[in-house]
Write an enzyme that holds these catalytic residues in place. Structure first.
Site, PDB file in Angstrom:
ATOM      1  N   ASP A   1     -21.186  20.785 -10.585  1.00 57.97           N
ATOM      2  CA  ASP A   1     -19.721  20.929 -10.570  1.00 57.97           C
ATOM      3  C   ASP A   1     -18.991  19.807 -11.311  1.00 57.97           C
ATOM      4  OD1 ASP A   1     -20.537  19.308  -8.548  1.00 57.97           O
ATOM      5  OD2 ASP A   1     -19.521  20.391  -6.938  1.00 57.97           O
TER       6      ASP A   1
ATOM      7  N   ASP B   1     -25.336  24.576  -4.991  1.00 60.37           N
ATOM      8  CA  ASP B   1     -23.997  24.709  -4.394  1.00 60.37           C
ATOM      9  C   ASP B   1     -22.893  25.082  -5.391  1.00 60.37           C
ATOM     10  OD1 ASP B   1     -24.008  22.307  -5.718  1.00 60.37           O
ATOM     11  OD2 ASP B   1     -23.165  21.128  -4.086  1.00 60.37           O
TER      12      ASP B   1
END
Ligand code: F6P
Length: 349
Positions: free
Chosen positions: A103, A129
């Site tokens: 991310d 994730d």
């Protein structure tokens, strides 16, 4: 010849080299020259790159790490960082950039796209994730490492009738502890998404001891699992705290597993040991799944450049690799849903 730049940023994940090879091979087939930037965004800022030839990437999909190196350099933290990156892309005549990362790296890619850059993202992290993709590459390899470690720990724990607390990576998302723990038959799994009570853990431990029982226990705990008593113990060990007395988990030099192990031993009277799997989970060569998955992501990323799908990310949906907006992927990180934890809970004890 049009040029594509590629970089790998953030914590490495097994499969990065497979993406680089996929990009280079597909790029060559479509007539692109591929430039690989070293150490993630750092290389992009410093114009540190090398041309990637078919010879250079031959067979690299079998190797862990990344031939380009990686770093956690954040362009947003560098004065005029985005201006420098845009200027470098222009000066090097790079048509599009493929950013491979989690991310943080993808967040920079999204911002660069918003500022007019032609960017395609590829999601990577052993933590699994990133949103908008069913899986991230590196994760399958990492949970296999967790499983293998737990398999080994079972035999020694059983031999000595001990409790062993195993700390598994995952600061905010407990996927690795959950699925690695399930595969490796952990007797309790603790994840950041579900705060735990130590008494519940001790109850499971005690329930495993007695005549005719196995008389040992394996506790799988994610590094970000939350419990106030463990935090108190960590403070005793000298863990740093903020102005409000909260343990700064990201700056700890002591392990959560050690703190938890000491409390379990005190409370149950059972001999307890701890193990931190750490970077063993990230190192080494990728699994077959990750080699193929990461290769397909690399191929898709170049197809996306060719199709002008910028500001998008290659993602796994079911069995297909598709293009999804970076915005969707970065909206929120993908954590373990309650029902998945409930499935695992059926095997606690
Ligand atoms: O993001 C991947 C990850 O391995 C996390 O699970 C872990 O918390 C972190 O990186 C460790 O980072 P570093 O390698 O910088 O210590």
């Amino acid at each position: 010849m049009k040029r594509i730049g590629v970089l790998t940023g953030g914590g490495d994940a097994p499969g990065l080299n497979a993406v680089i090879r996929g990009v280079t091979v597909k790029g060559a087939q479509l007539g692109y020259q591929i430039l690989g930037f070293r150490l993630g965004w750092k290389g992009m800022l410093e114009k540190d790159y090398e041309e990637l030839s078919l010879e250079k990437v031959e067979d690299i999909h079998r190797r862990g790490g990344t031939i380009l190196g990686s770093s956690r350099t954040n362009v947003a933290k560098v004065p005029d960082g985005f201006e420098i990156v845009k200027r470098n892309l222009e000066e090097l005549d790079i048509y599009a950039l493929i950013a491979v990362g989690g991310d943080d790296t993808l967040g920079v890619a999204k911002r660069l796209h918003e500022e007019g850059g032609r960017v395609v993202g590829v999601p990577k992290t052993i933590d699994n994730d990133v949103g908008a993709t069913d899986y991230t590459f590196g994760y399958d390899t990492a949970i296999n490492r967790v499983m293998e470690a737990l398999d080994r720990l079972h035999t020694t724990a059983r031999a000595h009738q001990r409790v062993i607390v195993v700390e598994i990576m995952g600061r905010d998302a407990g996927w690795m502890a959950l699925e690695g723990g399930m595969a490796g038959g952990a007797h309790v799994i603790l994840i950041p998404e579900v705060p735990f009570k130590i008494d519940d853990v001790c109850e499971v431990v005690n329930g495993r001891y007695g005549p005719g029982k196995s008389n040992y226990a394996i506790i799988a705990v994610a590094e970000g699992a939350k419990n106030p008593e463990v935090d108190e113990k960590l403070k005793e060990f000298g863990a740093p705290v903020d102005d409000f007395g909260h343990v700064l988990r990201t700056k700890m030099k002591v392990s959560l597993a050690q703190a938890l192990a000491e409390i379990i031993e005190e409370r149950t009277g059972r001999e307890t040991r701890h193990v931190v799997l750490g970077h063993l989970q990230r190192g080494g060569d990728p699994s077959a799944f990750d080699r193929v998955f990461a290769t397909r992501l690399g191929l898709k990323a170049v197809e996306m450049v060719e199709a002008g799908q910028f500001g998008m990310m290659a993602a796994l949906r079911g069995t297909e690799i598709v293009a999804v907006p970076l915005e969707e992927a970065l909206k929120e990180s993908k954590t373990v849903p309650e029902r998945r934890y409930e499935e695992a809970r059926a095997f606690f004890g």
